[in-house]
Design an enzyme around this catalytic site. Structure first.
Site, short mmCIF file in Angstrom:
data_model
loop_
_atom_site.label_atom_id
_atom_site.label_comp_id
_atom_site.label_asym_id
_atom_site.label_seq_id
_atom_site.Cartn_x
_atom_site.Cartn_y
_atom_site.Cartn_z
N ARG A 61 -25.60 -1.78 6.56
CA ARG A 61 -25.21 -3.16 6.27
C ARG A 61 -25.54 -4.11 7.42
NH1 ARG A 61 -20.76 -3.14 2.20
NH2 ARG A 61 -19.72 -4.81 3.32
N LYS A 72 0.85 -1.18 0.00
CA LYS A 72 0.00 0.00 0.00
C LYS A 72 0.89 1.24 0.00
CE LYS A 72 -4.19 1.80 2.20
NZ LYS A 72 -5.19 1.62 3.26
N GLU A 104 -19.87 -5.49 9.50
CA GLU A 104 -20.84 -4.69 10.25
C GLU A 104 -21.92 -5.54 10.90
OE1 GLU A 104 -18.96 -2.11 7.10
OE2 GLU A 104 -19.90 -4.12 7.12
#
Length: 595
Positions: free
Chosen positions: A369, A258, A341
């Protein structure tokens, strides 16, 4: 390796020739590393000018080039999970010249968007949807007799969601022509948490990594390739060719860095997940005023010292919800469940059943969600759980996928919930304190960014549930404000000599106050940073109708349309919610209203 963000557009002669992937496919394999270098330089420059998601895109430069080089896009389909990593894709698919409009009004969207380009096969702003969408496309192509390669690119952070494994399980059952690429960079926004993350990390440290990850995904009947260095085109291209040569479910595990190619981002991938636009000299714009999230982060640390029952739960949003300090001070009471979630909500239910006081720190758009779990596992059982709902309302540059415009509508229909809407930071502190000491399910929604209140260390107040606050008395018009638009309402109320009430609670409503105002004013106006349909104004309208109160009502909020990415002030203006617009509208309305 870049050390600073370019202040001026870098020279990118090879990239400038690529106006679509067809032009990319005219290059020789030997030219691709130079293209990657130029693409990375341009990405650093453009995101430095506009701000936006940063580290993930840098990590997939080589992968993006390789995919468009080997596939016949847009006939072949690429689905980028979440979309944080899609900036290089946008640059290579005819949008290079528009990159400086990213996240601005009428400019490029910050995520893939079907209406923006044929190359954006699927709109993605939330995580873990790519494999399901890609499988549907692959199966549709098979039913329609079309030759089509379909590729889902999903990060190891997004892979933690149950939805991803549901799709993997179904894919092998159908035998669809699908390639799933696991982009493993050991990060989501924070460090990845959970057993899968540990498994991948540990396996990469030993020689049998490929065999062990093959065992994990091979049990789901995927043909497995990797792990492969996703930042090395010499490794990546043949691995992709091998995976694309088959017409049954394939799984390619690549390892990327990343922030690859930009030293500060490689050293601090969390801090460089996303950036604000740069000031001259290459320094980010610094926001000094505490945000609503900062106020929550300060409160929860203080409250945890006083209340040993309190635990904090977040679905991979430690930094965004400002739980960094809490995670360090109370590591045994901090639970980052990764991008999951549904699990976060039901985990809180389990804690509450055993006498703890769970606080779920979650963005409004992500709470959607976990809605079934909120109903079935918490609300029906009337459990003592507090939801700190950040990013409620319009969120500015992240646009429609991340706006929190529906939480009041889906929360206030649930029996027994208490729903609070702080107008400013001080009120948020009092509401959090109130929620801590209330026995039952509480939701407190607050916006992104900062408000206008000066923060003091005043003693926290436990608010009376369902009690509003009168700010000013006026005549004819009464404005009922729900949430952070209070400054706009105050300006309008002063100009119009209107009554102004900070309602504070959407549920239960202060019906005594509404009764008084309905009998003493000719026009009631509700104001909220939420969809008009089903929001606080709808709640007031329902009450007036039930009581058959003879009073005109005007409900103001977000209209029945998707509000595209732009600065928050511009979005509010588009919705007619700035003070000058309110004054014009209410003046005209009052002149046409009589008792």
């Amino acid at each position: 390796m870049f050390q600073t963000l370019p202040e001026h557009r870098p020279a990118t002669p090879l990239l400038d020739r690529i106006d679509d992937p067809a032009a990319l496919r005219q290059l020789s394999p030997e030219q691709l590393p130079e293209l990657a270098e130029q693409l990375r330089a341009f990405l650093l420059y453009s995101v430095g000018q506009t701000g936006g998601h940063f580290g993930a895109g840098l990590g997939v430069v080589e992968l993006t080039i390789a995919l468009h080089y080997l596939l016949n896009t847009p006939q072949d389909k690429l689905i980028w999970d979440v979309g944080h990593q899609s900036y290089p894709h946008k640059i290579l698919t005819g949008r290079r010249q528009q990159m400086l409009s990213m996240r601005q009004a009428k400019g490029l969207a910050p995520f893939p968007r079907r209406a923006e380009s044929l190359f954006d096969a699927f709109g993605t702003g939330h995580s873990s949807t790519s494999i399901s969408a890609a499988l549907g496309m692959a199966l549709a192509a098979r039913l329609q007799g079309r030759q089509q390669k379909t590729v889902a690119i999903i990060g190891d952070g997004a892979m933690t969601a149950g939805m991803a494994f549901e799709a993997l399980n179904h894919a092998t059952h159908t035998g669809g022509d699908l390639l799933v690429i696991l982009n493993d960079n050991e990060m989501s926004i924070s460090e990845n948490e959970g057993g899968l993350a540990s498994y991948l990390r540990n396996n990469l440290k030993n020689r049998s990594a490929g065999e062990q990850t093959a065992a994990l995904f091979g049990t789901l009947d995927f043909d497995h390739i990797g792990p492969v260095d996703g930042n090395d085109l010499e490794q990546l291209l043949p691995a992709l060719q091998r995976a694309l040569a088959n017409n049954r479910p394939q799984f390619l595990h690549i390892v990327t860095r990343k922030g690859c190619g930009f030293a500060p981002a490689e050293a601090d991938p969390i801090g460089y997940h996303a950036i604000t636009k740069m000031e001259p000299g290459g320094k980010p714009v610094v926001k000094k005023k505490p945000t609503f999230a900062n106020i929550f982060g300060q409160w929860i640390c203080t409250a945890a010292h006083e209340d040993q029952r309190l635990v904090a739960i977040t679905p991979a949003m430690r930094e965004g919800s400002d739980l960094v300090a809490f995670s360090k001070q109370f590591p045994e009471r901090y639970f980052d469940v990764a991008i999951a979630e549904q699990h976060a909500v039901t985990l809180a239910a389990g804690f509450a059943c055993e006498g703890m006081k769970p606080v779920v720190a979650i963005y409004s758009t992500f709470l959607q969600r976990g809605y079934d779990q909120l109903i079935h596992d918490i609300a029906i059982q009337e459990l003592d759980v507090m939801f700190a709902i950040d990013r409620a309302g319009l969120v500015g540059e992240d646009g429609a996928t991340h706006a929190g415009l529906f939480d009041l509508a889906f929360l206030r229909c649930l029996p027994g919930l208490v729903i609070m809407t702080p107008a400013d930071e001080q009120e948020l502190r009092h509401m959090l304190h109130t929620g801590q000491h209330h026995q039952g399910t509480v939701a407190i929604r607050y916006p992104r960014g900062s408000g206008n209140a000066a923060i003091t260390n005043a003693t926290l107040q436990q608010l009376e549930i369902g009690k509003s606050r009168l700010i000013r008395n006026g005549q004819r018009i009464a404005i009922l404000n729900f949430g952070p638009l209070l400054p706009e309402a105050e300006t309008a109320a002063t100009q119009l000599n209107a009554t102004l009430v900070d309602m504070r609670f959407v549920k239960p409503l202060d019906t005594t106050r509404i009764d008084e105002l309905a009998h003493s004013h000719s026009l009631l106006v509700t104001l909220e940073d939420h969809a008009i349909q089903g929001g606080a104004g709808s709640a007031v309208s329902e009450y007036l109708h039930q009581q058959q109160l003879d009073c005109q009502l005007l409900t103001l909020g977000i209209p029945d349309q998707w509000i595209e990415h732009a600065g928050r002030n511009r979005q509010l203006s588009e919705c007619g919610l700035k003070a000058k617009q309110l004054i014009r509208l209410l003046t005209a309305k009052a002149n046409n209203t009589s008792r």
